[in-house]
Design a protein around this motif. Structure first.
Motif, PDB file in Angstrom:
ATOM      1  N   GLY A 102      21.358 -30.712  30.833  1.00  0.00           N
ATOM      2  CA  GLY A 102      21.832 -31.760  31.728  1.00  0.00           C
ATOM      3  C   GLY A 102      21.916 -31.248  33.154  1.00  0.00           C
ATOM      4  O   GLY A 102      21.810 -30.039  33.403  1.00  0.00           O
ATOM      5  N   THR A 103      22.109 -32.153  34.097  1.00  0.00           N
ATOM      6  CA  THR A 103      22.309 -31.760  35.490  1.00  0.00           C
ATOM      7  C   THR A 103      23.579 -30.926  35.581  1.00  0.00           C
ATOM      8  O   THR A 103      24.625 -31.316  35.050  1.00  0.00           O
ATOM      9  N   PHE A 104      23.510 -29.794  36.267  1.00  0.00           N
ATOM     10  CA  PHE A 104      24.591 -28.800  36.222  1.00  0.00           C
ATOM     11  C   PHE A 104      25.963 -29.390  36.497  1.00  0.00           C
ATOM     12  O   PHE A 104      26.884 -29.253  35.690  1.00  0.00           O
ATOM     13  N   GLU A 105      26.121 -30.088  37.641  1.00  0.00           N
ATOM     14  CA  GLU A 105      27.467 -30.528  38.026  1.00  0.00           C
ATOM     15  C   GLU A 105      27.917 -31.779  37.285  1.00  0.00           C
ATOM     16  O   GLU A 105      29.100 -32.151  37.356  1.00  0.00           O
ATOM     17  N   GLU A 106      27.000 -32.427  36.550  1.00  0.00           N
ATOM     18  CA  GLU A 106      27.374 -33.623  35.799  1.00  0.00           C
ATOM     19  C   GLU A 106      27.747 -33.313  34.360  1.00  0.00           C
ATOM     20  O   GLU A 106      28.283 -34.178  33.662  1.00  0.00           O
ATOM     21  N   MET A 107      27.456 -32.100  33.907  1.00  0.00           N
ATOM     22  CA  MET A 107      27.837 -31.708  32.549  1.00  0.00           C
ATOM     23  C   MET A 107      29.300 -31.288  32.523  1.00  0.00           C
ATOM     24  O   MET A 107      29.838 -30.800  33.521  1.00  0.00           O
ATOM     25  N   PRO A 108      29.982 -31.473  31.379  1.00  0.00           N
ATOM     26  CA  PRO A 108      31.365 -30.999  31.278  1.00  0.00           C
ATOM     27  C   PRO A 108      31.429 -29.482  31.476  1.00  0.00           C
ATOM     28  O   PRO A 108      30.591 -28.745  30.944  1.00  0.00           O
ATOM     29  N   TRP A 109      32.383 -29.038  32.257  1.00  0.00           N
ATOM     30  CA  TRP A 109      32.523 -27.595  32.488  1.00  0.00           C
ATOM     31  C   TRP A 109      32.712 -26.850  31.172  1.00  0.00           C
ATOM     32  O   TRP A 109      32.213 -25.724  31.005  1.00  0.00           O
ATOM     33  N   GLU A 110      33.406 -27.488  30.233  1.00  0.00           N
ATOM     34  CA  GLU A 110      33.643 -26.851  28.931  1.00  0.00           C
ATOM     35  C   GLU A 110      32.337 -26.578  28.186  1.00  0.00           C
ATOM     36  O   GLU A 110      32.258 -25.636  27.402  1.00  0.00           O
ATOM     37  N   ALA A 111      31.326 -27.407  28.418  1.00  0.00           N
ATOM     38  CA  ALA A 111      30.025 -27.189  27.777  1.00  0.00           C
ATOM     39  C   ALA A 111      29.374 -25.917  28.314  1.00  0.00           C
ATOM     40  O   ALA A 111      28.814 -25.115  27.555  1.00  0.00           O
ATOM     41  N   HIS A 112      29.438 -25.726  29.639  1.00  0.00           N
ATOM     42  CA  HIS A 112      28.904 -24.493  30.222  1.00  0.00           C
ATOM     43  C   HIS A 112      29.623 -23.268  29.640  1.00  0.00           C
ATOM     44  O   HIS A 112      28.992 -22.270  29.287  1.00  0.00           O
ATOM     45  N   GLN A 113      30.934 -23.361  29.560  1.00  0.00           N
ATOM     46  CA  GLN A 113      31.713 -22.241  29.031  1.00  0.00           C
ATOM     47  C   GLN A 113      31.334 -21.926  27.586  1.00  0.00           C
ATOM     48  O   GLN A 113      31.212 -20.757  27.202  1.00  0.00           O
ATOM     49  N   LYS A 114      31.132 -22.969  26.798  1.00  0.00           N
ATOM     50  CA  LYS A 114      30.813 -22.755  25.385  1.00  0.00           C
ATOM     51  C   LYS A 114      29.467 -22.078  25.226  1.00  0.00           C
ATOM     52  O   LYS A 114      29.290 -21.211  24.352  1.00  0.00           O
ATOM     53  N   VAL A 115      28.498 -22.447  26.046  1.00  0.00           N
ATOM     54  CA  VAL A 115      27.185 -21.805  25.983  1.00  0.00           C
ATOM     55  C   VAL A 115      27.305 -20.322  26.313  1.00  0.00           C
ATOM     56  O   VAL A 115      26.747 -19.467  25.617  1.00  0.00           O
ATOM     57  N   ILE A 116      28.035 -19.999  27.363  1.00  0.00           N
ATOM     58  CA  ILE A 116      28.215 -18.594  27.747  1.00  0.00           C
ATOM     59  C   ILE A 116      28.976 -17.836  26.661  1.00  0.00           C
ATOM     60  O   ILE A 116      28.613 -16.713  26.290  1.00  0.00           O
ATOM     61  N   ASN A 117      30.026 -18.455  26.132  1.00  0.00           N
ATOM     62  CA  ASN A 117      30.829 -17.788  25.101  1.00  0.00           C
ATOM     63  C   ASN A 117      30.018 -17.506  23.842  1.00  0.00           C
ATOM     64  O   ASN A 117      30.202 -16.482  23.175  1.00  0.00           O
ATOM     65  N   THR A 118      29.116 -18.424  23.501  1.00  0.00           N
ATOM     66  CA  THR A 118      28.318 -18.256  22.285  1.00  0.00           C
ATOM     67  C   THR A 118      27.144 -17.321  22.516  1.00  0.00           C
ATOM     68  O   THR A 118      26.971 -16.317  21.807  1.00  0.00           O
ATOM     69  N   ASN A 119      26.326 -17.642  23.501  1.00  0.00           N
ATOM     70  CA  ASN A 119      25.062 -16.934  23.677  1.00  0.00           C
ATOM     71  C   ASN A 119      25.218 -15.540  24.258  1.00  0.00           C
ATOM     72  O   ASN A 119      24.493 -14.623  23.867  1.00  0.00           O
ATOM     73  N   LEU A 120      26.129 -15.387  25.205  1.00  0.00           N
ATOM     74  CA  LEU A 120      26.316 -14.088  25.855  1.00  0.00           C
ATOM     75  C   LEU A 120      27.435 -13.287  25.198  1.00  0.00           C
ATOM     76  O   LEU A 120      27.197 -12.212  24.637  1.00  0.00           O
ATOM     77  N   LEU A 121      28.651 -13.824  25.236  1.00  0.00           N
ATOM     78  CA  LEU A 121      29.779 -13.068  24.698  1.00  0.00           C
ATOM     79  C   LEU A 121      29.680 -12.899  23.182  1.00  0.00           C
ATOM     80  O   LEU A 121      30.150 -11.904  22.631  1.00  0.00           O
ATOM     81  N   GLY A 122      29.047 -13.857  22.499  1.00  0.00           N
ATOM     82  CA  GLY A 122      28.856 -13.720  21.060  1.00  0.00           C
ATOM     83  C   GLY A 122      27.988 -12.523  20.721  1.00  0.00           C
ATOM     84  O   GLY A 122      28.268 -11.772  19.778  1.00  0.00           O
ATOM     85  N   TYR A 123      26.915 -12.310  21.488  1.00  0.00           N
ATOM     86  CA  TYR A 123      26.041 -11.151  21.261  1.00  0.00           C
ATOM     87  C   TYR A 123      26.762  -9.852  21.637  1.00  0.00           C
ATOM     88  O   TYR A 123      26.643  -8.835  20.940  1.00  0.00           O
ATOM     89  N   MET A 124      27.473  -9.877  22.753  1.00  0.00           N
ATOM     90  CA  MET A 124      28.228  -8.690  23.157  1.00  0.00           C
ATOM     91  C   MET A 124      29.288  -8.360  22.116  1.00  0.00           C
ATOM     92  O   MET A 124      29.519  -7.185  21.785  1.00  0.00           O
ATOM     93  N   SER A 125      29.929  -9.393  21.575  1.00  0.00           N
ATOM     94  CA  SER A 125      30.939  -9.191  20.538  1.00  0.00           C
ATOM     95  C   SER A 125      30.327  -8.572  19.291  1.00  0.00           C
ATOM     96  O   SER A 125      30.920  -7.695  18.657  1.00  0.00           O
ATOM     97  N   GLY A 126      29.113  -9.022  18.924  1.00  0.00           N
ATOM     98  CA  GLY A 126      28.431  -8.436  17.781  1.00  0.00           C
ATOM     99  C   GLY A 126      28.158  -6.965  17.993  1.00  0.00           C
ATOM    100  O   GLY A 126      28.386  -6.128  17.104  1.00  0.00           O
ATOM    101  N   ALA A 127      27.654  -6.616  19.182  1.00  0.00           N
ATOM    102  CA  ALA A 127      27.395  -5.207  19.496  1.00  0.00           C
ATOM    103  C   ALA A 127      28.681  -4.398  19.470  1.00  0.00           C
ATOM    104  O   ALA A 127      28.728  -3.273  18.938  1.00  0.00           O
ATOM    105  N   TYR A 128      29.737  -4.951  20.031  1.00  0.00           N
ATOM    106  CA  TYR A 128      31.035  -4.271  20.080  1.00  0.00           C
ATOM    107  C   TYR A 128      31.568  -4.017  18.672  1.00  0.00           C
ATOM    108  O   TYR A 128      32.152  -2.964  18.394  1.00  0.00           O
ATOM    109  N   ALA A 129      31.351  -4.980  17.780  1.00  0.00           N
ATOM    110  CA  ALA A 129      31.877  -4.862  16.421  1.00  0.00           C
ATOM    111  C   ALA A 129      31.100  -3.855  15.585  1.00  0.00           C
ATOM    112  O   ALA A 129      31.680  -3.128  14.766  1.00  0.00           O
ATOM    113  N   VAL A 130      29.783  -3.789  15.762  1.00  0.00           N
ATOM    114  CA  VAL A 130      28.968  -2.972  14.857  1.00  0.00           C
ATOM    115  C   VAL A 130      28.739  -1.543  15.351  1.00  0.00           C
ATOM    116  O   VAL A 130      28.518  -0.630  14.542  1.00  0.00           O
TER     117      VAL A 130
END
Length: 330
Positions: free
Chosen positions: A98-126
């Motif tokens: 979606g257009t960046f400023e028209e999407m819910p901010w929470e959606a942007h956060q969820k993408v970052i939390n899943t795609n970026l921090l989720g991978y970092m969390s996996g590396a941190y755990a293993v």
């Protein structure tokens, strides 16, 4: 080949659909001991039953990769199950368009939390388990989005660019651990249900951009990475061409992708806006393929090569001309 994978303990996040599901079947066929993780436990249990019929041992651990405590429990349970973790596959991901400023901010956060921090969390755990063992392979399904921006997918692009940088940094840290491998995969667009599961705030029907590959190419790359853990792999020929094209002419690539996306939205059919699977799992299209078209045909390959070669030549010409002008002015 199978003997080298048989009985290896492999953790796969985002195993319930798409490339994760394809990877699960590929490794089950080679006798790996699989630890399957995703938010949808019911689908994982069905998948596990199919893998056991093939002859693979399977442990199911319901896991939300955005919950770091859950990721640490996933690693603990995998290690307790067999006394080791040989391979960890970071694969779980989401998309919001979606257009960046028209999407819910929470959606942007969820993408970052899943795609970026989720991978970092996996590396941190293993990594503590890998270092305890003195060996292990961490495989990251990043996508060509780590090199080429996706207009109207700003958070997705940010997460993928950041993943590439993070894992390059981690590889530098691990130079004293020659038997701990970090392998990054950069596939092109895949025919998975991910586009159907996406958070869609465009008001238009979403379709993956051609060329579209079968997710089995990722499964095969994961298999090959276990056998021969090279630092980077480019499943499907198009992704490497995209990378080269972007390296030679980044501004042209950005403009072209933006124009293509805007052109598509002008002709795409209408669709209701939805959060998709951003904030909760879904129960539809939990399959390997999403049945998207077109696939990569020989004709599409030729067009792609010509287009990227042209962009590369133009980019090289601009680079050489700018250098010449700079020398002249000085």
């Amino acid at each position: 080949m199978g003997d080298q994978i048989m009985h290896k303990v492999v953790v796969i996040t985002g195993a319930s659909s798409g490339a994760g599901r394809a990877t699960t079947f590929e490794l089950a066929a080679h006798g790996a001991a699989l630890v399957l993780a995703s938010r949808n436990e019911a689908v994982l249990q069905e998948l596990a039953a199919e893998c056991r019929e093939i002859g693979s041992e399977v442990l199911v651990v319901q896991t939300d990769v955005t919950d770091h405590s859950a990721m640490r429990r996933l690693a603990e349970r995998a290690f307790e199950w067999k006394g080791r973790i040989d391979v960890w596959v970071n694969n779980a991901g989401v998309l919001a368009a979606g257009t960046f400023e028209e999407m819910p901010w929470e959606a942007h956060q969820k993408v970052i939390n899943t795609n970026l921090l989720g991978y970092m969390s996996g590396a941190y755990a293993v990594l503590p388990y890998f270092k305890r063992q003195g060996a292990g392979t961490l495989i990251n399904n990043i996508s060509i989005g780590g090199y080429v921006a996706v207009p109207f997918g700003g958070a997705y692009t940010a997460s993928k660019f950041a993943l590439r940088g993070f894992f390059e940094s981690l590889k530098g840290e691990l130079t004293d651990w020659p038997d701990i491998h970090v392998v990054d995969l950069f596939p092109a667009f895949l025919d998975t249900p991910g586009i159907q599961h996406a958070g869609n705030y465009t008001g238009k029907v979403l379709k993956p951009s051609p060329p579209v590959y079968d997710p089995k190419i990722v499964a095969h790359s994961v298999r090959d990475a276990i056998l021969r853990p090279a630092s980077t792999r480019y499943p499907g020929g198009a992704s490497l061409l995209f990378k080269i094209g972007h390296s030679l002419a980044p501004e042209w690539m950005t403009k072209i992708t933006g124009l293509l996306m805007k052109g598509y939205f002008r002709i795409a059919g209408p669709a209701e806006k939805t959060d998709g699977n951003l904030f909760r799992s879904v129960d539809f299209s939990m399959s390997t393929n999403g049945n998207s078209r077109p696939r990569l045909t020989p004709h599409t390959k030729r067009i792609l090569r010509i287009g990227l070669l042209t962009a590369g030549v133009v980019g090289l010409g601009i680079y050489l001309l700018s250098g010449r002008n700079a020398r002249t002015s000085s």
